[in-house]
Structure formats: C-alpha cells, structure tokens
Design a protein around this motif. Sequence first.
Motif, PDB file in Angstrom:
ATOM      1  N   CYS A 170       0.833  -1.196   0.000  1.00  0.00           N
ATOM      2  CA  CYS A 170       0.000   0.000   0.000  1.00  0.00           C
ATOM      3  C   CYS A 170       0.869   1.248   0.000  1.00  0.00           C
ATOM      4  O   CYS A 170       2.054   1.228   0.345  1.00  0.00           O
ATOM      5  CB  CYS A 170      -0.969   0.009   1.185  1.00  0.00           C
ATOM      6  N   GLU A 232       5.752   0.260  12.521  1.00  0.00           N
ATOM      7  CA  GLU A 232       4.955   1.470  12.674  1.00  0.00           C
ATOM      8  C   GLU A 232       5.629   2.664  12.007  1.00  0.00           C
ATOM      9  O   GLU A 232       4.970   3.516  11.411  1.00  0.00           O
ATOM     10  CB  GLU A 232       4.703   1.760  14.160  1.00  0.00           C
ATOM     11  N   VAL A 235       5.067   2.318   8.241  1.00  0.00           N
ATOM     12  CA  VAL A 235       3.716   2.728   7.847  1.00  0.00           C
ATOM     13  C   VAL A 235       3.585   4.249   7.912  1.00  0.00           C
ATOM     14  O   VAL A 235       2.956   4.870   7.056  1.00  0.00           O
ATOM     15  CB  VAL A 235       2.669   2.035   8.739  1.00  0.00           C
ATOM     16  N   VAL A 245       4.854   0.433   0.892  1.00  0.00           N
ATOM     17  CA  VAL A 245       5.250  -0.435   1.997  1.00  0.00           C
ATOM     18  C   VAL A 245       4.488  -1.748   1.900  1.00  0.00           C
ATOM     19  O   VAL A 245       3.352  -1.787   1.421  1.00  0.00           O
ATOM     20  CB  VAL A 245       4.997   0.256   3.358  1.00  0.00           C
ATOM     21  N   ARG A 247       2.983  -4.490   4.389  1.00  0.00           N
ATOM     22  CA  ARG A 247       2.712  -4.593   5.828  1.00  0.00           C
ATOM     23  C   ARG A 247       1.526  -5.520   6.045  1.00  0.00           C
ATOM     24  O   ARG A 247       0.645  -5.646   5.193  1.00  0.00           O
ATOM     25  CB  ARG A 247       2.413  -3.202   6.398  1.00  0.00           C
ATOM     26  N   ASP A 251      -2.174  -4.436  10.522  1.00  0.00           N
ATOM     27  CA  ASP A 251      -1.488  -3.190  10.866  1.00  0.00           C
ATOM     28  C   ASP A 251      -1.890  -2.015   9.974  1.00  0.00           C
ATOM     29  O   ASP A 251      -1.622  -0.871  10.329  1.00  0.00           O
ATOM     30  CB  ASP A 251       0.033  -3.383  10.795  1.00  0.00           C
ATOM     31  N   VAL A 252      -2.494  -2.289   8.814  1.00  0.00           N
ATOM     32  CA  VAL A 252      -2.835  -1.202   7.898  1.00  0.00           C
ATOM     33  C   VAL A 252      -4.317  -1.132   7.561  1.00  0.00           C
ATOM     34  O   VAL A 252      -4.748  -0.211   6.852  1.00  0.00           O
ATOM     35  CB  VAL A 252      -2.024  -1.310   6.582  1.00  0.00           C
ATOM     36  N   TYR A 255      -6.130   2.177   7.995  1.00  0.00           N
ATOM     37  CA  TYR A 255      -5.740   3.218   7.048  1.00  0.00           C
ATOM     38  C   TYR A 255      -6.331   2.958   5.664  1.00  0.00           C
ATOM     39  O   TYR A 255      -6.644   3.899   4.933  1.00  0.00           O
ATOM     40  CB  TYR A 255      -4.222   3.300   6.960  1.00  0.00           C
ATOM     41  N   LEU A 261      -4.416   5.146   3.077  1.00  0.00           N
ATOM     42  CA  LEU A 261      -3.542   4.308   2.262  1.00  0.00           C
ATOM     43  C   LEU A 261      -4.391   3.605   1.208  1.00  0.00           C
ATOM     44  O   LEU A 261      -5.579   3.362   1.416  1.00  0.00           O
ATOM     45  CB  LEU A 261      -2.815   3.259   3.123  1.00  0.00           C
TER      46      LEU A 261
END
Length: 307
Positions: A170, A232, A235, A245, A247, A251-252, A255, A261
């Motif tokens: 992303c 972190e 991101v 990135v 990930r 974790d994303v 977003y 993202l």
Amino acid sequence: MSTPVSAPSEMAFFCLLARSASLSATARELGITTPAASKRLSQMEARLGVQLVSRTTRRLGLTDEGQTYLAHARRILDDIAVMEQAVAGMPGQPQGLLRINATLGFGRSHIAPLIASFVRRHPQIQVQLQLSASPPPLVDDSFDLCIRFGEPPDARVIARRLAPNRRLLCASAAYLARRGTPATPRELMQHDCIDIRQGDDAHGVWRFTHNGPGRKTEAIRLRDSLSTNDGEIAVGWALAGLGIVMRAEWDVARYLRSGRLVQVLADHATAPADIHVVYPQRHAATQRVQRFVEHLARHFDTAAPGF
C-alpha cells in the motif's frame, strides 16, 4: 556426600538472572543490593562446585553448566506451579508469572490492550510483556508464549492460529498520484519502496505469486530508499507519501478503510502472515498459559483486522 538440591527460590533467582543478564538488574527486581545478588550467585556456584555464569565487564553469559541448570530449573518451577494449582484446587484462579513476547507494532496496538483486560479478570497473574522486532529463538526459554506471524516455526512447540493475516502492499494516494500506480511487481523497481528489516527474511526482496493461471512466483529486489526494523515507522513513512510499503493487514486495515492508504498489486499474493500464539508443549498444562490463550482466541474469533 551428595550435593544438596537447589531450593525453588534459588532456581527462581537464577532464572531471573539469566533473563536479565545483569546482576544489577536482577538485584533491582528482587529489591536487594548488587553485592547481595553477586554473593548469592557465588554461594550457588560454590555449593555446586561449578561456574554457572561467565562474567564480563558488560554482560553476563551462561556457561554450559549454567545452561543445563537453567533448563532444568525452568522445568521444575513450571511443574511446581502446576502442582500447587492442582493441590490448592483453584481452577478458577490461575496465578504466577506469565512471560509474553510479541512484535513491536502488533504487540503495542493489539496485545497490550488484551493483557490489560486479562489481568483485570485474573489479578493473581503477573504479566511481563517484551516487544521485539524479531521473535526470540525457540531454544531461548525466556518466554511462556509468543505471538508470531507466518507459519509455525517448529513442530516441537504448540501453535494455535488466532487469525488469518495477509501481507498487503500500500501507499498514500498522494504518492500514487505523483509517481503512478505499479501494474506489475517488476514496476516496483522504479518506485520508492519502504523495507521493513525484521526476522530472517531476505532484506530488500519482496516475493509475489500471481493469482491467475500458473501461479507464477517472482522475487523483486527493491530500490529501498528507506528501511527500518519498526513496522509502525514504515507505515508512518508511507502515510507521509514517501513510498510503497508491504505490511500485515492487521497493521494497515484502518488506514485502508479511511482512505489514507491505497492497496496496490491486489491481484498478486504475498507470503501469508497468519497470527499464531506459540508456546512450548510443557507449558500446555499451565493454567495461566491456557487462560491467556483462550483470552486471545475469544478476541480474535470476533475481531476484524485493525480492531
């Protein structure tokens, strides 16, 4: 005459010393002076007739005899804890120390809040949480359980899958508007990619499997202008428009939902990052481990990625 058997308190002292690798840190945790801790260690070595610890100016290391003592001491202390719970007839009130390891970002965002709710339900359990960029070696018995990503690392441990988890590529909409959206993995070589240097994976290389016919897999060497061992931070750089990135979805996801993202190369699969809780087989009978694993499972059974 046979050598006297170590008392549980002596074993617990040595386990703490091995974990902290420091006499001063051990002394602080026990509430004693550093000379008192040093004297206690010396008395143990004199009684056993062997050197358990190699001392340097910076750090303590275990000798072969110390490693053997540590392995047996940890097993004996765990057996004592299980025995005491069984004898006391306290199936509803597990107690003792629970040592947990998790990755930096996921541990901070998801595991730490679960520990808070867990100790409110089980106040007799003391929890130590350590976050690290890379998981500890399985031979390092410093933890009762670890939360890991990807395939279970070893058949000698118990691994329970908590949740599916994909690795996603992303970037911010601003970055994609400025640099264009890659249509194939090979086009990533012309983009700024943010590399997360964790674990044993090859750094600077992303691997993809196309979801179409043939399931072709290819490895792309990145032109990584930015790299870090903290997910972190990576991101955050992507949010700032500095690059693409890779990930974990957990974790994303928030977003991606908010639009901060945007996922790219969605039709190319990456290595799975399923979330597992991993623990040695000998800890399976320990109620504090059982209860925490159940606590994790209840949460992840109902939680969506990113929550």
